[in-house]
Design an enzyme around this catalytic site. Structure first.
Site: not given
Ligand code: FPP
Length: 247
Positions: A33, A35-36, A38, A50, A80-81, A84, A201, A203
């Site tokens: 969790d 990525n967004g 970051w 990502h 649930e993704n 998005r 969480r 999730s």
């Molecule tokens: C959560 O960060 C991350 C995800 C929903 C996607 C995770 C996917 C990857 C790291 C890439 C694909 C993986 C593989 C194994 C090929 P978020 O976007 O919810 O971040 P945020 O809560 O800060 O917005």
């Protein structure tokens, strides 16, 4: 049927043989969790987070192998993704395609067996084909196992498991029978569950399999997580006392 004095669920009955103080967890599961956030902190589009997250996947899977972790489960796309924006979903699918193309050779060479939990057949046909090809190519590998959650949700998995058992004699349905129809069938229970980014969480992730897992919530955002953080998590796990309901 399990009664108060009856047998314990399988996960409790069969703790990892290696579990205990100072030991390495057999099965580590990670909710990746942050990525967004970051990307946002750097004024970059979410996809940049990502993309960096994939680099972390590569680093962490290598580190897990060198630490002797038998099974690493990564939550890449939850059921649930789908909520998005379409563009982000498409970016995530593109990154998954890219990951398979760029990393499958190394995983196969290193003896890693790939598994998927969740219903990946909901993805685009070409991606389903790529995933099935990757699973088939590594199926006979006997090194470590990399499990990727794709369109995975624990409640959905348990519903599918219940449907698979629905015709059976109720007296024959116990924890062991349920485990044979879960997506994780044959894998050891989760010993250590890590979530990055400071959220506390689960999730809808591995709710059955993590019944006795040690939980570790770290503030580091997934793109900033790395081999050192995984090593620190394993050390923290080794200091925990696991009792599985006993004293
Ligand atoms: C959560 O960060 C991350 C995800 C929903 C996607 C995770 C996917 C990857 C790291 C890439 C694909 C993986 C593989 C194994 C090929 P978020 O976007 O919810 O971040 P945020 O809560 O800060 O917005």
């Amino acid at each position: 049927m399990t009664s108060a004095t009856g047998p314990l669920p399988t996960a409790a009955r069969s703790p990892s043989p290696q579990s205990g103080e100072g030991e390495t967890p057999r099965h580590v599961a990670i909710i990746m969790d942050g990525n967004g956030r970051w990307a946002k902190a750097r004024h970059l589009p979410r996809v940049a987070g990502h993309r960096k997250g994939i680099e972390t996947v590569r680093v962490v899977t290598r580190a897990a192998r060198s630490l002797g972790i038998e099974v690493l489960t990564l939550y890449a796309f939850s059921s649930e993704n789908w909520r998005r924006p379409a563009e982000e979903i498409s970016d995530l699918m593109g990154l998954l395609r890219h990951f398979i193309k760029s990393d499958l050779d190394e995983l196969a060479r290193e003896g890693v067996k790939l598994r998927v939990i969740g219903d990946h057949t909901a993805f685009a046909p070409d991606l389903v084909k790529m995933i099935d090809g990757a699973l088939a190519r590594t199926a006979a590998n006997t090194g470590s196992t990399l499990v990727i959650g794709l369109n995975y949700g624990s409640q959905d998995e348990i519903v599918r498991a219940a449907r698979a058992l629905a015709g059976r004699d109720p007296a024959m349905i116990d924890a062991a029978a349920i485990e044979t129809v879960l997506d994780t069938s044959g894998l050891p229970p989760v010993d250590l569950l890590i979530r990055t980014s400071g959220e506390h969480r689960l999730s809808n992730f591995m709710l059955w399999q993590a019944a006795y897992a040690e939980l570790l919530f770290v503030d580091t955002l997934w793109p900033d997580f790395g081999a050192d953080e995984l090593r620190a998590a394993v050390t923290a796990y080794g200091l925990r006392e696991r009792r599985f309901g006993g004293l």
